[in-house]
Design an enzyme around this catalytic site. Structure first.
Site, PDB file in Angstrom:
ATOM      1  N   GLU A 115      49.175  48.880  40.277  1.00 26.97           N
ATOM      2  CA  GLU A 115      50.429  48.113  40.361  1.00 26.97           C
ATOM      3  C   GLU A 115      51.248  48.234  39.067  1.00 26.97           C
ATOM      4  O   GLU A 115      52.478  48.271  39.110  1.00 26.97           O
ATOM      5  CB  GLU A 115      50.120  46.656  40.705  1.00 26.97           C
ATOM      6  CG  GLU A 115      49.593  46.543  42.143  1.00 26.97           C
ATOM      7  CD  GLU A 115      49.191  45.138  42.517  1.00 26.97           C
ATOM      8  OE1 GLU A 115      48.157  44.673  41.995  1.00 26.97           O
ATOM      9  OE2 GLU A 115      49.899  44.497  43.304  1.00 26.97           O
ATOM     10  N   GLU A 135      41.945  45.594  47.129  1.00 24.07           N
ATOM     11  CA  GLU A 135      42.048  44.147  47.363  1.00 24.07           C
ATOM     12  C   GLU A 135      41.608  43.707  48.755  1.00 24.07           C
ATOM     13  O   GLU A 135      40.861  42.740  48.904  1.00 24.07           O
ATOM     14  CB  GLU A 135      43.489  43.669  47.103  1.00 24.07           C
ATOM     15  CG  GLU A 135      43.838  43.540  45.632  1.00 24.07           C
ATOM     16  CD  GLU A 135      44.326  44.834  45.001  1.00 24.07           C
ATOM     17  OE1 GLU A 135      44.193  45.904  45.645  1.00 24.07           O
ATOM     18  OE2 GLU A 135      44.837  44.784  43.877  1.00 24.07           O
TER      19      GLU A 135
HETATM   20  N1  COA Z   1      36.751  43.537  36.075  1.00 30.31           N
HETATM   21  C1  COA Z   1      35.834  43.261  35.114  1.00 30.31           C
HETATM   22  N2  COA Z   1      34.960  44.167  34.644  1.00 30.31           N
HETATM   23  C2  COA Z   1      35.024  45.415  35.157  1.00 30.31           C
HETATM   24  C3  COA Z   1      35.956  45.769  36.147  1.00 30.31           C
HETATM   25  C4  COA Z   1      36.848  44.771  36.615  1.00 30.31           C
HETATM   26  N3  COA Z   1      37.753  45.037  37.536  1.00 30.31           N
HETATM   27  N4  COA Z   1      35.767  47.076  36.466  1.00 30.31           N
HETATM   28  C5  COA Z   1      34.771  47.501  35.687  1.00 30.31           C
HETATM   29  N5  COA Z   1      34.305  46.508  34.903  1.00 30.31           N
HETATM   30  C6  COA Z   1      33.228  46.563  33.901  1.00 30.31           C
HETATM   31  C7  COA Z   1      31.869  46.657  34.563  1.00 30.31           C
HETATM   32  O1  COA Z   1      31.399  45.361  34.912  1.00 30.31           O
HETATM   33  C8  COA Z   1      31.043  47.302  33.473  1.00 30.31           C
HETATM   34  O2  COA Z   1      30.704  46.328  32.527  1.00 30.31           O
HETATM   35  P1  COA Z   1      29.194  46.300  31.906  1.00 30.31           P
HETATM   36  O3  COA Z   1      29.091  47.622  31.170  1.00 30.31           O
HETATM   37  O4  COA Z   1      29.199  45.111  31.016  1.00 30.31           O
HETATM   38  O5  COA Z   1      28.273  46.228  33.069  1.00 30.31           O
HETATM   39  C9  COA Z   1      32.060  48.242  32.802  1.00 30.31           C
HETATM   40  O6  COA Z   1      33.334  47.773  33.166  1.00 30.31           O
HETATM   41  C10 COA Z   1      31.917  49.674  33.277  1.00 30.31           C
HETATM   42  O7  COA Z   1      32.024  49.681  34.711  1.00 30.31           O
HETATM   43  P2  COA Z   1      30.908  50.327  35.659  1.00 30.31           P
HETATM   44  O8  COA Z   1      30.966  49.630  36.986  1.00 30.31           O
HETATM   45  O9  COA Z   1      29.579  50.386  34.981  1.00 30.31           O
HETATM   46  O10 COA Z   1      31.470  51.810  35.791  1.00 30.31           O
HETATM   47  P3  COA Z   1      31.268  52.784  37.015  1.00 30.31           P
HETATM   48  O11 COA Z   1      31.787  54.102  36.547  1.00 30.31           O
HETATM   49  O12 COA Z   1      29.862  52.747  37.511  1.00 30.31           O
HETATM   50  O13 COA Z   1      32.193  52.222  38.184  1.00 30.31           O
HETATM   51  C11 COA Z   1      34.232  51.341  39.144  1.00 30.31           C
HETATM   52  C12 COA Z   1      33.582  52.163  37.997  1.00 30.31           C
HETATM   53  C13 COA Z   1      35.718  51.230  38.797  1.00 30.31           C
HETATM   54  C14 COA Z   1      34.044  52.077  40.479  1.00 30.31           C
HETATM   55  C15 COA Z   1      33.577  49.956  39.218  1.00 30.31           C
HETATM   56  O14 COA Z   1      33.504  49.410  37.912  1.00 30.31           O
HETATM   57  C16 COA Z   1      34.335  49.000  40.101  1.00 30.31           C
HETATM   58  O15 COA Z   1      34.225  49.079  41.304  1.00 30.31           O
HETATM   59  N6  COA Z   1      35.090  48.076  39.464  1.00 30.31           N
HETATM   60  C17 COA Z   1      35.833  47.069  40.199  1.00 30.31           C
HETATM   61  C18 COA Z   1      37.110  47.639  40.791  1.00 30.31           C
HETATM   62  C19 COA Z   1      37.849  46.520  41.489  1.00 30.31           C
HETATM   63  O16 COA Z   1      37.450  46.088  42.551  1.00 30.31           O
HETATM   64  N7  COA Z   1      38.904  46.011  40.852  1.00 30.31           N
HETATM   65  C20 COA Z   1      39.569  44.810  41.291  1.00 30.31           C
HETATM   66  C21 COA Z   1      40.757  45.121  42.113  1.00 30.31           C
HETATM   67  S1  COA Z   1      41.474  43.621  42.698  1.00 30.31           S
END
Ligand code: COA
Length: 252
Positions: A115, A135
């Site tokens: 966004e 979302e």
């Molecule tokens: N909010 C808070 N923390 C987040 C985050 C988010 N949206 N996205 C990633 N992080 C954090 C993870 O918790 C992790 O923290 P940690 O190392 O303390 O465990 C760190 O960032 C690295 O992320 P990680 O999940 O280990 O990386 P990955 O490469 O395995 O996966 C994603 C990457 C983006 C696929 C995964 O982090 C994810 O699905 N994030 C959420 C995306 C989402 O739904 N966003 C909200 C949209 S409304």
């Protein structure tokens, strides 16, 4: 250069650089980032030295992985949220910035991250970028303008597919969808953004601003009103030209 808790703000040769700077959580967008962005955007809007701005994400893995999910369940009550929105409408502010905004996108560009990119005027992706609005899969819908900005950029059908199926796009697919203007090799992202920014900054700022205003405002108007708007903005530039202000011509 001024540093915020969640952003780095720099200014060089008429170009503002805003770096989303929470790489340990993939630059997730939290309340503090909203407040920092609000301040930075206000500063950019009011700073005539800034001709163009570039948004970047810190770290290797992401431009921004969306809203900070750790704040998800601690969100303020709807009443408080609405009051805050009234005084801190960061998305409205984003869309009202007169200068061109460029998003330089790598890695995860999800939710609020996408966004933010959609509030920019030109989007450039490195080959590793991935785009999505997760979302609906979380039982919510985008609330930072995405349901409105995305269809205006890629069209209704493609936007609805992304929204309703949570489809994630690769950089190449994003290019085919018209979501990004360019896809570049990983190490070339900032270089490409700066090349475009420098080109824009080399032109008369009022001509650039009026071109942006005519397109952005005009898209929300019926054609006859859009044409009126264009006429007004064009005549403003005619006046500037008559004052003898040097108007650089495009070189392409
Ligand atoms: N909010 C808070 N923390 C987040 C985050 C988010 N949206 N996205 C990633 N992080 C954090 C993870 O918790 C992790 O923290 P940690 O190392 O303390 O465990 C760190 O960032 C690295 O992320 P990680 O999940 O280990 O990386 P990955 O490469 O395995 O996966 C994603 C990457 C983006 C696929 C995964 O982090 C994810 O699905 N994030 C959420 C995306 C989402 O739904 N966003 C909200 C949209 S409304």
């Amino acid at each position: 250069m001024s540093a915020f808790e969640t952003l780095i703000y720099q200014k060089k040769n008429g170009i503002a650089y805003i770096t989303l700077n929470r790489p340990q959580v993939l630059n997730a967008y939290n309340v503090q980032m909203r407040d920092d962005l609000y301040e930075v955007l206000g500063a950019i809007r009011d700073d005539s030295e800034v001709r163009v701005a570039i948004f970047i994400g810190a770290g290797e893995k992401a431009f921004c992985a969306g809203a900070d999910l750790s704040e998800f369940l601690t969100a303020p009550s709807p009443v408080v949220a609405r009051q805050v929105r009234w005084t801190r409408d960061v998305w409205g502010l984003f869309l009202s910035i007169p200068q061109p905004l460029i998003a330089a996108l790598h890695g995860y560009v999800l939710g609020s991250g996408l966004e933010i990119a959609l509030c920019c005027d030109i989007r450039i992706a490195s080959v590793d970028a991935q785009f999505g609005l997760p979302e609906v899969g979380l039982g919510i819908i985008p609330a930072a303008g995405g349901t409105q900005t995305l269809p205006r950029i890629i069209g209704r059908g493609k936007a609805l597919e992304m929204l309703m199926t949570c489809r994630r796009l690769s950089a190449e697919e994003a290019f085919q969808f018209g979501l990004v203007n360019h896809v570049v090799p990983k190490g070339k992202l900032l270089e490409k953004a700066e090349e475009i920014a420098q080109k824009i900054a080399s032109y008369h700022p009022l001509a650039v601003r009026n071109a942006k205003r005519a397109v952005v405002r005009g898209l929300d108007l019926p054609l006859n009103e859009g044409l009126d708007l264009e006429r007004r903005l064009a005549s403003e530039l005619g006046w500037v030209a008559r004052q003898g202000v040097h108007m650089k011509q495009g070189e392409e």
